[in-house]
Scaffold this active site. Structure first.
Site, PDB file in Angstrom:
ATOM      1  N   HIS A 131     105.613   4.677  20.435  1.00 18.85           N
ATOM      2  CA  HIS A 131     106.769   4.538  19.203  1.00 18.85           C
ATOM      3  C   HIS A 131     106.212   3.498  18.712  1.00 18.85           C
ATOM      4  CE1 HIS A 131     110.662   6.400  21.292  1.00 18.85           C
ATOM      5  NE2 HIS A 131     110.288   7.325  20.602  1.00 18.85           N
ATOM      6  N   CYS A 146     114.316  -1.497  21.680  1.00 18.84           N
ATOM      7  CA  CYS A 146     114.863  -0.347  21.554  1.00 18.84           C
ATOM      8  C   CYS A 146     116.085  -0.437  22.676  1.00 18.84           C
ATOM      9  CB  CYS A 146     114.110   0.904  22.158  1.00 18.84           C
ATOM     10  SG  CYS A 146     112.893   0.091  23.664  1.00 18.84           S
TER      11      CYS A 146
HETATM   12  N1  ARG Z   1     112.167   6.538  28.394  1.00 20.90           N
HETATM   13  C1  ARG Z   1     112.263   6.191  27.160  1.00 20.90           C
HETATM   14  C2  ARG Z   1     111.373   7.415  26.482  1.00 20.90           C
HETATM   15  O1  ARG Z   1     110.159   7.659  27.019  1.00 20.90           O
HETATM   16  C3  ARG Z   1     112.073   4.967  26.676  1.00 20.90           C
HETATM   17  C4  ARG Z   1     112.279   4.715  25.283  1.00 20.90           C
HETATM   18  C5  ARG Z   1     112.047   3.456  24.505  1.00 20.90           C
HETATM   19  N2  ARG Z   1     112.275   3.289  23.337  1.00 20.90           N
HETATM   20  C6  ARG Z   1     111.424   2.683  22.502  1.00 20.90           C
HETATM   21  N3  ARG Z   1     111.642   2.773  21.367  1.00 20.90           N
HETATM   22  N4  ARG Z   1     110.161   2.322  22.565  1.00 20.90           N
HETATM   23  O2  ARG Z   1     111.994   8.125  25.441  1.00 20.90           O
END
Ligand code: ARG
Length: 298
Positions: free
Chosen positions: A196, A292
Protein backbone atom coordinates in the site's frame (compact mmCIF):
# COMPACT_ATOMS: atom_id res chain seq x y z
CA UNK A 1 -11.51 15.44 -17.89
CA UNK A 2 -9.08 13.52 -15.74
CA UNK A 3 -5.70 15.02 -14.92
CA UNK A 4 -3.20 12.22 -14.34
CA UNK A 5 0.54 12.73 -13.98
CA UNK A 6 2.71 9.65 -14.38
CA UNK A 7 6.16 11.12 -15.06
CA UNK A 8 8.15 14.19 -14.05
CA UNK A 9 8.17 15.63 -17.56
CA UNK A 10 4.36 15.84 -17.52
CA UNK A 11 4.28 17.93 -14.34
CA UNK A 12 3.29 21.43 -15.38
CA UNK A 13 2.43 22.92 -11.98
CA UNK A 14 4.08 23.94 -8.72
CA UNK A 15 2.58 22.89 -5.40
CA UNK A 16 2.05 26.57 -4.54
CA UNK A 17 -0.15 26.97 -7.67
CA UNK A 18 -2.67 24.38 -6.48
CA UNK A 19 -5.90 25.27 -4.67
CA UNK A 20 -5.87 24.98 -0.88
CA UNK A 21 -7.61 22.15 0.90
CA UNK A 22 -8.46 22.30 4.62
CA UNK A 23 -6.48 20.07 6.98
CA UNK A 24 -8.62 17.19 8.36
CA UNK A 25 -9.63 17.78 11.98
CA UNK A 26 -11.38 14.52 12.81
CA UNK A 27 -10.62 10.81 12.66
CA UNK A 28 -12.65 7.62 12.52
CA UNK A 29 -11.34 4.52 14.27
CA UNK A 30 -12.84 1.01 14.35
CA UNK A 31 -12.69 -0.92 17.65
CA UNK A 32 -10.34 -3.92 17.52
CA UNK A 33 -12.79 -6.27 19.31
CA UNK A 34 -12.64 -8.77 16.45
CA UNK A 35 -9.17 -7.89 15.18
CA UNK A 36 -6.97 -10.93 14.52
CA UNK A 37 -4.81 -12.49 11.83
CA UNK A 38 -7.10 -15.15 10.37
CA UNK A 39 -5.75 -15.33 6.80
CA UNK A 40 -2.68 -14.24 4.83
CA UNK A 41 -3.16 -11.49 2.23
CA UNK A 42 0.17 -9.68 2.59
CA UNK A 43 3.72 -10.85 3.43
CA UNK A 44 3.59 -9.46 6.98
CA UNK A 45 0.73 -11.81 7.91
CA UNK A 46 2.80 -14.87 7.02
CA UNK A 47 3.27 -17.01 10.15
CA UNK A 48 1.04 -14.74 12.25
CA UNK A 49 -2.29 -16.60 12.13
CA UNK A 50 -3.56 -16.88 15.69
CA UNK A 51 -0.57 -14.96 17.10
CA UNK A 52 -2.34 -11.70 17.97
CA UNK A 53 -2.52 -10.89 21.68
CA UNK A 54 -6.06 -9.52 21.67
CA UNK A 55 -5.82 -7.79 25.03
CA UNK A 56 -2.59 -6.08 24.03
CA UNK A 57 -4.16 -5.04 20.72
CA UNK A 58 -6.98 -3.33 22.62
CA UNK A 59 -4.45 -1.51 24.83
CA UNK A 60 -2.45 -0.32 21.84
CA UNK A 61 -5.58 0.83 20.05
CA UNK A 62 -6.85 2.74 23.13
CA UNK A 63 -3.51 4.53 23.47
CA UNK A 64 -3.58 5.57 19.85
CA UNK A 65 -7.15 6.84 20.15
CA UNK A 66 -6.04 8.85 23.21
CA UNK A 67 -3.12 10.22 21.19
CA UNK A 68 -5.41 11.68 18.52
CA UNK A 69 -7.57 13.25 21.25
CA UNK A 70 -4.47 14.80 22.87
CA UNK A 71 -3.67 16.51 19.59
CA UNK A 72 -7.13 18.07 19.68
CA UNK A 73 -8.53 15.87 16.95
CA UNK A 74 -12.19 14.97 17.23
CA UNK A 75 -12.51 11.17 17.25
CA UNK A 76 -15.36 8.95 16.07
CA UNK A 77 -15.44 5.29 17.05
CA UNK A 78 -17.25 2.53 15.21
CA UNK A 79 -17.77 -0.99 16.57
CA UNK A 80 -15.90 -3.82 14.93
CA UNK A 81 -17.78 -6.64 13.24
CA UNK A 82 -17.27 -10.34 13.86
CA UNK A 83 -15.80 -12.07 10.83
CA UNK A 84 -14.14 -8.87 9.54
CA UNK A 85 -10.82 -8.91 11.42
CA UNK A 86 -9.16 -6.28 9.19
CA UNK A 87 -11.93 -3.67 9.46
CA UNK A 88 -9.84 -1.99 12.15
CA UNK A 89 -7.63 -0.71 9.29
CA UNK A 90 -10.23 1.87 8.42
CA UNK A 91 -8.03 3.96 6.11
CA UNK A 92 -8.63 1.35 3.44
CA UNK A 93 -12.36 1.22 2.68
CA UNK A 94 -12.74 4.83 1.54
CA UNK A 95 -11.19 8.06 0.30
CA UNK A 96 -12.84 11.14 1.85
CA UNK A 97 -12.64 14.60 0.29
CA UNK A 98 -13.81 18.15 0.99
CA UNK A 99 -14.52 20.45 -1.95
CA UNK A 100 -14.15 24.22 -2.34
CA UNK A 101 -17.71 24.77 -1.01
CA UNK A 102 -16.86 22.59 2.02
CA UNK A 103 -19.09 19.74 0.80
CA UNK A 104 -17.83 16.48 2.28
CA UNK A 105 -17.69 13.59 -0.15
CA UNK A 106 -16.29 10.08 -0.09
CA UNK A 107 -15.37 7.52 -2.74
CA UNK A 108 -15.87 3.98 -1.50
CA UNK A 109 -13.21 1.34 -2.14
CA UNK A 110 -13.41 -1.89 -4.08
CA UNK A 111 -11.31 -4.20 -1.93
CA UNK A 112 -8.87 -6.48 -3.70
CA UNK A 113 -9.40 -9.54 -1.51
CA UNK A 114 -12.64 -11.39 -0.90
CA UNK A 115 -11.92 -11.45 2.85
CA UNK A 116 -12.19 -7.64 3.13
CA UNK A 117 -15.02 -6.82 0.71
CA UNK A 118 -17.70 -6.92 3.44
CA UNK A 119 -16.07 -4.03 5.31
CA UNK A 120 -16.96 -1.42 2.71
CA UNK A 121 -20.74 -1.30 3.16
CA UNK A 122 -20.40 -0.90 6.92
CA UNK A 123 -18.03 2.02 6.56
CA UNK A 124 -20.26 3.44 3.81
CA UNK A 125 -23.22 3.43 6.16
CA UNK A 126 -21.17 5.38 8.70
CA UNK A 127 -20.30 8.04 6.10
CA UNK A 128 -23.93 8.19 5.02
CA UNK A 129 -25.12 8.78 8.59
CA UNK A 130 -22.44 11.43 9.05
CA UNK A 131 -23.53 13.56 6.14
CA UNK A 132 -21.02 12.64 3.44
CA UNK A 133 -22.05 12.40 -0.19
CA UNK A 134 -21.26 8.81 -1.21
CA UNK A 135 -19.60 8.15 -4.56
CA UNK A 136 -18.77 4.82 -6.18
CA UNK A 137 -16.23 3.85 -8.79
CA UNK A 138 -17.56 2.02 -11.83
CA UNK A 139 -16.73 -1.64 -11.09
CA UNK A 140 -16.81 -2.39 -14.83
CA UNK A 141 -13.80 -0.08 -15.17
CA UNK A 142 -11.99 -0.34 -11.84
CA UNK A 143 -11.50 -3.81 -10.44
CA UNK A 144 -9.78 -2.72 -7.23
CA UNK A 145 -9.07 0.42 -5.21
CA UNK A 146 -8.14 0.42 -1.52
CA UNK A 147 -8.91 3.97 -0.41
CA UNK A 148 -6.35 5.85 1.66
CA UNK A 149 -4.19 2.74 1.67
CA UNK A 150 -3.25 3.79 -1.87
CA UNK A 151 -4.37 7.43 -2.12
CA UNK A 152 -2.96 10.28 -0.06
CA UNK A 153 -3.94 13.94 -0.20
CA UNK A 154 -1.03 16.35 -0.40
CA UNK A 155 -0.91 18.30 2.86
CA UNK A 156 -3.21 21.37 2.54
CA UNK A 157 -3.41 21.17 -1.27
CA UNK A 158 -5.87 19.76 -3.75
CA UNK A 159 -3.52 17.16 -5.16
CA UNK A 160 -3.88 13.42 -4.78
CA UNK A 161 -0.97 10.98 -4.70
CA UNK A 162 -2.21 7.60 -5.93
CA UNK A 163 -0.44 4.25 -6.10
CA UNK A 164 -1.06 1.06 -8.01
CA UNK A 165 0.52 -2.33 -8.35
CA UNK A 166 -0.90 -4.57 -5.64
CA UNK A 167 -4.27 -3.41 -4.24
CA UNK A 168 -5.34 -0.73 -6.73
CA UNK A 169 -5.63 -0.45 -10.53
CA UNK A 170 -4.25 2.76 -12.07
CA UNK A 171 -7.55 3.38 -13.90
CA UNK A 172 -9.19 4.05 -10.50
CA UNK A 173 -7.36 7.37 -10.42
CA UNK A 174 -8.84 8.50 -13.74
CA UNK A 175 -12.29 8.05 -12.25
CA UNK A 176 -11.30 9.74 -8.98
CA UNK A 177 -9.69 12.64 -10.81
CA UNK A 178 -13.00 13.27 -12.57
CA UNK A 179 -15.25 12.70 -9.54
CA UNK A 180 -13.25 15.11 -7.36
CA UNK A 181 -11.99 17.35 -10.17
CA UNK A 182 -8.46 16.96 -8.87
CA UNK A 183 -5.03 16.28 -10.37
CA UNK A 184 -3.54 12.91 -9.39
CA UNK A 185 0.15 11.97 -9.41
CA UNK A 186 0.34 8.22 -9.85
CA UNK A 187 3.16 6.04 -8.56
CA UNK A 188 3.85 2.40 -9.25
CA UNK A 189 4.66 0.18 -6.25
CA UNK A 190 7.21 -2.54 -6.95
CA UNK A 191 7.82 -4.43 -3.68
CA UNK A 192 4.99 -6.55 -2.25
CA UNK A 193 6.23 -5.92 1.31
CA UNK A 194 5.15 -2.32 0.67
CA UNK A 195 1.82 -3.25 -0.87
CA UNK A 196 0.00 0.00 0.00
CA UNK A 197 1.20 3.55 -0.60
CA UNK A 198 0.80 4.32 3.11
CA UNK A 199 3.52 1.74 3.93
CA UNK A 200 6.14 3.68 1.93
CA UNK A 201 4.96 7.32 1.80
CA UNK A 202 3.88 9.58 4.66
CA UNK A 203 2.71 13.13 3.99
CA UNK A 204 4.29 15.43 6.60
CA UNK A 205 3.58 18.97 5.45
CA UNK A 206 3.35 20.92 2.20
CA UNK A 207 7.08 20.64 1.55
CA UNK A 208 8.03 17.45 3.38
CA UNK A 209 7.42 13.76 2.94
CA UNK A 210 8.76 10.58 4.51
CA UNK A 211 9.36 7.68 2.10
CA UNK A 212 10.93 4.26 1.73
CA UNK A 213 12.48 4.78 -1.74
CA UNK A 214 12.97 1.17 -2.88
CA UNK A 215 9.20 0.63 -2.93
CA UNK A 216 8.97 2.99 -5.94
CA UNK A 217 10.26 3.11 -9.52
CA UNK A 218 12.82 5.70 -10.65
CA UNK A 219 9.99 7.52 -12.45
CA UNK A 220 7.99 7.71 -9.23
CA UNK A 221 10.96 8.91 -7.19
CA UNK A 222 11.65 11.64 -9.71
CA UNK A 223 8.12 13.02 -9.26
CA UNK A 224 8.37 12.83 -5.46
CA UNK A 225 11.68 14.72 -5.49
CA UNK A 226 10.28 17.27 -7.91
CA UNK A 227 7.24 18.15 -5.79
CA UNK A 228 8.71 17.97 -2.25
CA UNK A 229 11.59 20.10 -1.01
CA UNK A 230 12.38 17.80 1.92
CA UNK A 231 12.32 14.07 1.29
CA UNK A 232 13.08 12.14 4.48
CA UNK A 233 14.23 8.58 3.86
CA UNK A 234 13.50 5.55 6.03
CA UNK A 235 15.84 2.58 6.23
CA UNK A 236 14.50 -0.78 5.06
CA UNK A 237 14.55 -2.13 8.62
CA UNK A 238 12.43 0.66 10.09
CA UNK A 239 10.03 0.76 7.13
CA UNK A 240 9.53 -3.00 6.95
CA UNK A 241 9.80 -4.17 10.57
CA UNK A 242 8.53 -1.09 12.39
CA UNK A 243 6.20 0.40 9.78
CA UNK A 244 7.93 3.73 10.41
CA UNK A 245 6.50 5.20 7.20
CA UNK A 246 2.94 4.19 8.14
CA UNK A 247 2.97 7.19 10.46
CA UNK A 248 0.44 10.01 10.65
CA UNK A 249 1.11 13.73 10.72
CA UNK A 250 -2.41 15.15 10.90
CA UNK A 251 -1.44 18.79 11.49
CA UNK A 252 1.86 19.20 9.64
CA UNK A 253 3.82 19.30 12.91
CA UNK A 254 3.08 16.33 15.20
CA UNK A 255 4.02 12.90 13.91
CA UNK A 256 2.41 9.82 15.44
CA UNK A 257 4.59 6.80 14.73
CA UNK A 258 5.36 3.23 15.81
CA UNK A 259 7.78 3.25 18.74
CA UNK A 260 11.45 2.43 18.23
CA UNK A 261 11.87 3.98 14.79
CA UNK A 262 15.04 5.64 16.08
CA UNK A 263 16.63 6.76 12.84
CA UNK A 264 13.44 8.12 11.25
CA UNK A 265 12.51 9.82 14.52
CA UNK A 266 15.85 11.62 14.69
CA UNK A 267 15.47 12.81 11.11
CA UNK A 268 11.92 13.99 11.86
CA UNK A 269 13.04 15.88 14.97
CA UNK A 270 15.97 17.42 13.10
CA UNK A 271 13.47 18.65 10.51
CA UNK A 272 11.41 20.33 13.26
CA UNK A 273 8.63 17.76 13.77
CA UNK A 274 7.36 16.67 17.17
CA UNK A 275 7.44 12.88 17.43
CA UNK A 276 4.93 10.84 19.46
CA UNK A 277 5.66 7.12 19.67
CA UNK A 278 3.01 4.43 19.99
CA UNK A 279 3.20 0.67 20.21
CA UNK A 280 1.28 -0.97 17.37
CA UNK A 281 3.15 -4.31 17.37
CA UNK A 282 -0.04 -6.38 17.37
CA UNK A 283 -1.31 -4.58 14.25
CA UNK A 284 2.05 -4.85 12.48
CA UNK A 285 1.47 -8.64 12.57
CA UNK A 286 -1.36 -7.94 10.12
CA UNK A 287 0.60 -5.47 7.98
CA UNK A 288 -0.59 -2.15 9.36
CA UNK A 289 0.28 0.54 11.91
CA UNK A 290 -0.70 4.08 12.94
CA UNK A 291 -1.71 5.54 9.59
CA UNK A 292 -4.08 2.80 8.47
CA UNK A 293 -5.72 2.40 11.89
CA UNK A 294 -7.74 5.58 11.36
CA UNK A 295 -9.49 7.49 8.61
CA UNK A 296 -8.90 11.24 8.35
CA UNK A 297 -12.07 13.31 8.15
CA UNK A 298 -13.40 16.81 8.01
N1 ARG B 1 -4.24 -7.09 6.89
C1 ARG B 1 -4.60 -5.89 6.22
C2 ARG B 1 -4.51 -6.10 4.71
O1 ARG B 1 -3.61 -6.76 4.27
C3 ARG B 1 -3.73 -4.77 6.67
C4 ARG B 1 -4.07 -3.45 6.04
C5 ARG B 1 -3.20 -2.38 6.54
N2 ARG B 1 -3.46 -1.17 5.87
C6 ARG B 1 -2.57 -0.37 5.26
N3 ARG B 1 -3.02 0.64 4.65
N4 ARG B 1 -1.32 -0.62 5.22
O2 ARG B 1 -5.30 -5.62 3.96
Amino acid sequence: MSRIYSSAKEIDFKISDLPNMPVPTEVLMVKPTYFDVEYVINPHMQGQIGKVDTLQAVNEWEHLLGGFKELGIHTHVLNGVKGLPDMVFCANQSLPFIDEEENRKVVMSIMHTQQRKGEVEIIEEWFHKNGYEILHLDPAVTEKFEGMGDALWHFKRKLLWGAYGFRTNPVAFQQISELFDTPVVILELVDEVFYHLDTCMCMLNEKSVLIYPDAFTETGLEMIHMLFENVIISSKYEAQKLFAVNASCPDGKNVMIQQGSTDVNKKLRDAGFKVHEYSTYEFIKSGGSVFCMKQLLW
